[in-house]
Write a protein that holds these residues in place. Sequence first.
Motif, mmCIF file in Angstrom:
data_model
loop_
_atom_site.group_PDB
_atom_site.id
_atom_site.type_symbol
_atom_site.label_atom_id
_atom_site.label_comp_id
_atom_site.label_asym_id
_atom_site.label_seq_id
_atom_site.Cartn_x
_atom_site.Cartn_y
_atom_site.Cartn_z
ATOM 1 N N ARG A 30 -6.015 51.413 7.545
ATOM 2 C CA ARG A 30 -7.389 51.530 7.027
ATOM 3 C C ARG A 30 -7.808 50.186 6.425
ATOM 4 N NH1 ARG A 30 -10.661 55.715 5.347
ATOM 5 N NH2 ARG A 30 -8.964 57.194 5.737
ATOM 6 N N SER A 47 -13.346 50.843 3.489
ATOM 7 C CA SER A 47 -13.956 51.676 4.528
ATOM 8 C C SER A 47 -14.153 53.089 4.016
ATOM 9 C CB SER A 47 -13.069 51.684 5.770
ATOM 10 O OG SER A 47 -11.827 52.292 5.463
ATOM 11 N N PRO A 48 -15.195 53.765 4.415
ATOM 12 C CA PRO A 48 -15.449 55.126 3.951
ATOM 13 C C PRO A 48 -14.339 56.071 4.396
ATOM 14 C CG PRO A 48 -17.416 54.197 4.979
ATOM 15 C CD PRO A 48 -16.284 53.253 5.284
ATOM 16 N N ALA A 108 -15.209 57.997 7.684
ATOM 17 C CA ALA A 108 -15.619 57.183 8.827
ATOM 18 C C ALA A 108 -14.986 57.714 10.108
ATOM 19 C CB ALA A 108 -15.250 55.728 8.595
ATOM 20 N N CYS A 139 -15.350 57.135 14.769
ATOM 21 C CA CYS A 139 -16.021 56.450 15.894
ATOM 22 C C CYS A 139 -15.548 57.053 17.209
ATOM 23 C CB CYS A 139 -15.759 54.957 15.841
ATOM 24 S SG CYS A 139 -14.044 54.502 16.121
ATOM 25 N N SER A 171 -18.941 53.653 13.772
ATOM 26 C CA SER A 171 -18.948 54.358 12.480
ATOM 27 C C SER A 171 -19.932 53.768 11.489
ATOM 28 C CB SER A 171 -17.547 54.292 11.856
ATOM 29 O OG SER A 171 -17.207 52.923 11.587
ATOM 30 N N GLY A 172 -20.454 52.613 11.795
ATOM 31 C CA GLY A 172 -21.325 51.923 10.858
ATOM 32 C C GLY A 172 -20.584 50.862 10.044
ATOM 33 N N ASP A 173 -19.271 50.889 10.188
ATOM 34 C CA ASP A 173 -18.436 49.909 9.496
ATOM 35 C C ASP A 173 -17.691 49.111 10.565
ATOM 36 O OD1 ASP A 173 -16.858 48.396 7.917
ATOM 37 O OD2 ASP A 173 -15.828 50.079 6.950
ATOM 38 N N ALA A 214 -15.516 46.776 10.449
ATOM 39 C CA ALA A 214 -14.099 46.608 10.179
ATOM 40 C C ALA A 214 -13.325 47.864 10.569
ATOM 41 C CB ALA A 214 -13.899 46.294 8.698
ATOM 42 N N PHE A 215 -13.914 49.024 10.295
ATOM 43 C CA PHE A 215 -13.262 50.281 10.675
ATOM 44 C C PHE A 215 -13.159 50.372 12.188
ATOM 45 C CE2 PHE A 215 -13.460 54.740 11.899
ATOM 46 C CZ PHE A 215 -12.404 55.270 11.184
ATOM 47 N N ASP A 216 -14.229 50.033 12.916
ATOM 48 C CA ASP A 216 -14.222 50.125 14.386
ATOM 49 C C ASP A 216 -13.177 49.173 14.976
ATOM 50 O OD1 ASP A 216 -16.312 51.905 14.068
ATOM 51 O OD2 ASP A 216 -17.885 50.438 14.547
#
Length: 267
Positions: A195, A199-200, A203, A205, A228-230, A232-234
């Motif tokens: 993670r 990040s939420p 989240a 994707c 996901s809107g993030d 870094a998360f994607d």
Amino acid sequence: MLQIIRRNPAALRRAVGLHLLIVLMLWVGTDWWNRIEPADSGPAVVQANLVSEAQLAEWLALSRPRPDQGEIPDRLADERIEPVVDPDQGREAEEAARREAEEEAARRAAEEEAARRAAEEAARRAAEEEAARRAAEEAARRAAEEEAARRAAEEDLLMALERETKTLERQRSSEADITPYVAAISDQVEREWVRPPGSPLDAACLVRVRLEPTGDVVAGSVRVIEGSGDPAFDRSVITAIYRASPLPVPAGPEFERFREFQFRFSP
């Protein structure tokens, strides 16, 4: 009588000639050769009476010889006197005949005109009946075509619904068959995932992946379909998928469902 004489002058001439012939015969039969010398008693006196036309005609009619007076009356009797025809009566007869002929011609013309009109009316009615029959046949043909089209559309719709139902059933069956593999892939990717800081927690994707039959991820094939809107998360999800390769996939024909597939990553 005068009218008869005027209309038949030839008869008058024949009668006068006949009487002159009779007088001549009587005169020839006298003994005129023994002339008696007249006594010198002075100038001779002739006695005469004036006769009117009516009296002359009456005298001629009375003195006309009968058929039994010998050869001359018989020869004269052979000469026929033409009958007297009234010209007014002839004109009236001609006029009556002309009117009758005109009336007959008018009657025949009226009958012919009536027959012609009756024939035209019969032809018109026959044409209307034929047109009505053809219109009815055309309407029946169109109705039959519309009914056939409606039935064909209904059959197509039923067949489409049946195909769709079978497809959904196959999809549901396939999804039920691959559900264990999808869960195993998600778990294996999640074990390799780290993670990103901040990040939420909720989240998620949707990614697309291409695999080899061995389960190896094709290089450069991982794409984010719904982020996901993030960012870094994607990116962390993409890195985890490559680290988790090879992924657990079924063998044989069922692998075709995983050659290129999508799955939502939601740790």
